[in-house]
Design an enzyme around this catalytic site. Structure first.
Site, PDB file in Angstrom:
ATOM      1  N   GLU A  72       8.513   2.222  -8.121  1.00 45.21           N
ATOM      2  CA  GLU A  72       8.367   3.134  -6.989  1.00 45.21           C
ATOM      3  C   GLU A  72       7.570   2.481  -5.858  1.00 45.21           C
ATOM      4  O   GLU A  72       7.857   2.696  -4.674  1.00 45.21           O
ATOM      5  CB  GLU A  72       7.670   4.415  -7.447  1.00 45.21           C
ATOM      6  CG  GLU A  72       8.478   5.217  -8.445  1.00 45.21           C
ATOM      7  CD  GLU A  72       7.655   6.239  -9.197  1.00 45.21           C
ATOM      8  OE1 GLU A  72       7.775   7.435  -8.878  1.00 45.21           O
ATOM      9  OE2 GLU A  72       6.905   5.843 -10.108  1.00 45.21           O
ATOM     10  N   GLY A 101       5.693  13.481 -17.287  1.00 44.46           N
ATOM     11  CA  GLY A 101       6.539  14.356 -16.475  1.00 44.46           C
ATOM     12  C   GLY A 101       7.919  13.718 -16.492  1.00 44.46           C
ATOM     13  O   GLY A 101       8.025  12.495 -16.461  1.00 44.46           O
ATOM     14  N   ARG A 145       4.303  20.405 -20.083  1.00 45.54           N
ATOM     15  CA  ARG A 145       5.061  21.386 -19.304  1.00 45.54           C
ATOM     16  C   ARG A 145       6.244  21.918 -20.113  1.00 45.54           C
ATOM     17  O   ARG A 145       6.904  21.155 -20.822  1.00 45.54           O
ATOM     18  CB  ARG A 145       5.559  20.768 -18.002  1.00 45.54           C
ATOM     19  CG  ARG A 145       4.469  20.554 -16.975  1.00 45.54           C
ATOM     20  CD  ARG A 145       4.988  19.798 -15.763  1.00 45.54           C
ATOM     21  NE  ARG A 145       4.362  18.483 -15.655  1.00 45.54           N
ATOM     22  CZ  ARG A 145       4.705  17.564 -14.761  1.00 45.54           C
ATOM     23  NH1 ARG A 145       5.674  17.808 -13.900  1.00 45.54           N
ATOM     24  NH2 ARG A 145       4.098  16.407 -14.732  1.00 45.54           N
ATOM     25  N   ASN A 149      -1.440   5.344  -3.519  1.00 47.10           N
ATOM     26  CA  ASN A 149      -1.097   6.569  -4.256  1.00 47.10           C
ATOM     27  C   ASN A 149      -2.416   7.283  -4.548  1.00 47.10           C
ATOM     28  O   ASN A 149      -3.149   6.900  -5.460  1.00 47.10           O
ATOM     29  CB  ASN A 149      -0.353   6.226  -5.548  1.00 47.10           C
ATOM     30  CG  ASN A 149       0.110   7.459  -6.307  1.00 47.10           C
ATOM     31  OD1 ASN A 149      -0.175   8.587  -5.912  1.00 47.10           O
ATOM     32  ND2 ASN A 149       0.814   7.251  -7.399  1.00 47.10           N
ATOM     33  N   HIS A 166      10.233  12.820  -8.456  1.00 48.86           N
ATOM     34  CA  HIS A 166      10.482  11.435  -8.904  1.00 48.86           C
ATOM     35  C   HIS A 166      11.608  10.762  -8.108  1.00 48.86           C
ATOM     36  O   HIS A 166      12.233   9.814  -8.577  1.00 48.86           O
ATOM     37  CB  HIS A 166      10.852  11.396 -10.399  1.00 48.86           C
ATOM     38  CG  HIS A 166       9.838  11.981 -11.312  1.00 48.86           C
ATOM     39  ND1 HIS A 166      10.161  12.866 -12.307  1.00 48.86           N
ATOM     40  CD2 HIS A 166       8.494  11.830 -11.372  1.00 48.86           C
ATOM     41  CE1 HIS A 166       9.075  13.229 -12.965  1.00 48.86           C
ATOM     42  NE2 HIS A 166       8.042  12.620 -12.404  1.00 48.86           N
ATOM     43  N   ARG A 188       2.477   7.288  -0.997  1.00 44.82           N
ATOM     44  CA  ARG A 188       3.341   8.125  -1.835  1.00 44.82           C
ATOM     45  C   ARG A 188       2.944   9.580  -1.636  1.00 44.82           C
ATOM     46  O   ARG A 188       1.771   9.933  -1.733  1.00 44.82           O
ATOM     47  CB  ARG A 188       3.181   7.749  -3.302  1.00 44.82           C
ATOM     48  CG  ARG A 188       4.058   8.621  -4.204  1.00 44.82           C
ATOM     49  CD  ARG A 188       3.656   8.554  -5.652  1.00 44.82           C
ATOM     50  NE  ARG A 188       4.495   9.458  -6.446  1.00 44.82           N
ATOM     51  CZ  ARG A 188       4.078  10.122  -7.506  1.00 44.82           C
ATOM     52  NH1 ARG A 188       2.826  10.009  -7.902  1.00 44.82           N
ATOM     53  NH2 ARG A 188       4.901  10.899  -8.174  1.00 44.82           N
TER      54      ARG A 188
END
Length: 407
Positions: free
Chosen positions: A392, A213, A242, A7, A181, A92
């Site tokens: 993940e 997030g 955000r 990643n 995601h 990823r």
């Protein structure tokens, strides 16, 4: 199969070496401050092994990859004897744009298409390319696979991914809902289907990936039919920094009155809103906000407002997705806040009896900072509520193995 999962960030490289035959992590770590002063690697042997830290300068991602290989093959700290024992590398990738609908083997054509994804994720795509090119430079004969966060959401129907703007503009710039995601939503929904114990095609699940997030997905019959993040990861619920979904007219109103350029407005919505903005700049971290609420300090009122907004928005998504799926079997919480913030889960699951959701408050309060799957629903709850830690990296390793084995 030994699969190295990577990643890559603009100045970092996270890695995990998986043995897919046992679904175990043989080693993991992160290279930080690549290309800048103060570079270092943090390496662990196994999932929870002793942490080893070395300060080392790494000019680019290729040099970082060399450092990773050195640690993985080290006689004492390593877990393999030679680089050739790494049978594949899985990367990823945050955004596949309109070009990628599933995980794929890296080819020259794939790399060129990945470059075209830059406008959809300008912060992430260059880093993905640097990580990929770094690994290919050091391991030119090892198969490389890309796994996209947007891929799981490609099953959304047209009515869910279409924005009601003019068709010519939408088509010209490939503007539609893509989501994010996806690898996490796929993992936890698959695990939830197993727990429900009925055919996947008969299941209706809402998955809540709540970290700094955050996104919510409706998963019907094992496939995503809607998700809260949209054209970019700015859409959806309130997040750490955000704003999530707001009236579009607010954007032009602020730009005119504050004199913001498009880039400045983008930066404002991505980095100065959410928890941070609602609390007058106090904190973007839910742990700070929950602490202020518990201790009744000077930030308490703002903290209550910020956390209440998020919980309320999640409730609305659960309600709307229940309508979209014409039913609901389970709600899943995952990721940083979803797994470790009992107060958030309590707020979300309160006053949701109409939907058949009832949480066991005592069990919920104890469920945090652990790696186990935990059922949070009360015995008389018609809808199952679960905490499922996401993985993940394991999904990336599995996809990589499946693609490479099929070669």
């Amino acid at each position: 199969m030994n699969v190295l999962v990577v990643n890559a960030g603009s100045s970092s490289l996270k890695y995990q070496l998986f043995d897919t035959s046992t679904n175990t992590v043989k080693a993991k770590g992160i290279c930080e401050r690549i290309g800048i002063d103060g570079g270092k690697i943090t390496h662990r042997k196994g999932e929870d092994g002793e942490k080893h830290v070395e300060e080392i300068q790494m000019a680019n991602h290729a040099e970082a990859t060399k450092v990773v290989i050195r640690y993985l093959t080290d006689p004492e700290l390593g877990v393999i004897s030679d680089m050739s024992e790494i049978e594949a590398v899985g990367h990823r990738v945050v955004h596949g744009g309109p070009y990628f609908f599933e995980s794929c083997l890296v080819t020259d054509d794939v790399i060129e298409k990945l470059r075209l994804c830059y406008p959809f994720a300008p912060l992430h795509t260059p880093a993905h390319l640097m990580g990929l090119e770094g690994c290919m430079a050091i391991m030119p004969n090892t198969p490389q696979v890309l796994v996209f966060d947007t891929a799981f959401h490609q099953t959304m129907p047209e009515k869910a991914y279409t924005y009601p703007i003019s068709a010519d503009i939408a088509e010209k710039y490939s503007i539609r809902r893509y989501g994010a995601h996806g690898t996490s939503h796929r993992y936890v929904s698959e695990e939830m289907i197993k727990l429900l114990g009925k055919p996947a095609e008969d299941t209706k699940i809402v998955t809540c990936h709540i970290g700094n997030g955050a996104s919510i997905s409706a998963v019907k019959g094992g496939k995503c039919i809607d998700t809260s993040m949209g054209f970019t990861p700015l859409d959806g619920i309130e997040m750490g920094t955000r704003c999530g979904s707001i009236d579009p007219a607010i954007v032009t109103f602020i730009m005119k009155n504050e004199g913001f350029t498009p880039d400045e407005m983008d930066n404002y919505m991505n980095k100065k809103c959410g928890f941070l903005g609602v609390t007058h700049g106090y904190s973007s971290d839910s742990r700070d906000l929950e602490k202020s609420i518990r201790e009744n300090d000077e930030h308490r009122a703002d903290a209550v407002k910020a956390t209440s907004v998020m919980a309320y928005q999640i409730q609305k998504f659960i309600g709307s997705y229940t309508a979209a799926m014409n039913g609901l079997d389970a709600v899943v919480f995952t990721a940083g806040m979803g797994e470790n913030n009992p107060e958030l889960r309590e707020r979300v699951c309160t006053n949701m009896e109409f939907f058949g959701i009832k949480i066991d408050s005592e069990k919920n309060a104890k469920a945090h900072h652990q790696s186990d799957v935990v059922e949070l629903s009360a015995p008389d709850s018609r809808v199952k509520v679960f905490l499922i830690p996401t993985n993940e990296e394991l999904m990336i390793a599995r996809d990589t193995e499946n693609i490479v084995k099929a070669l």
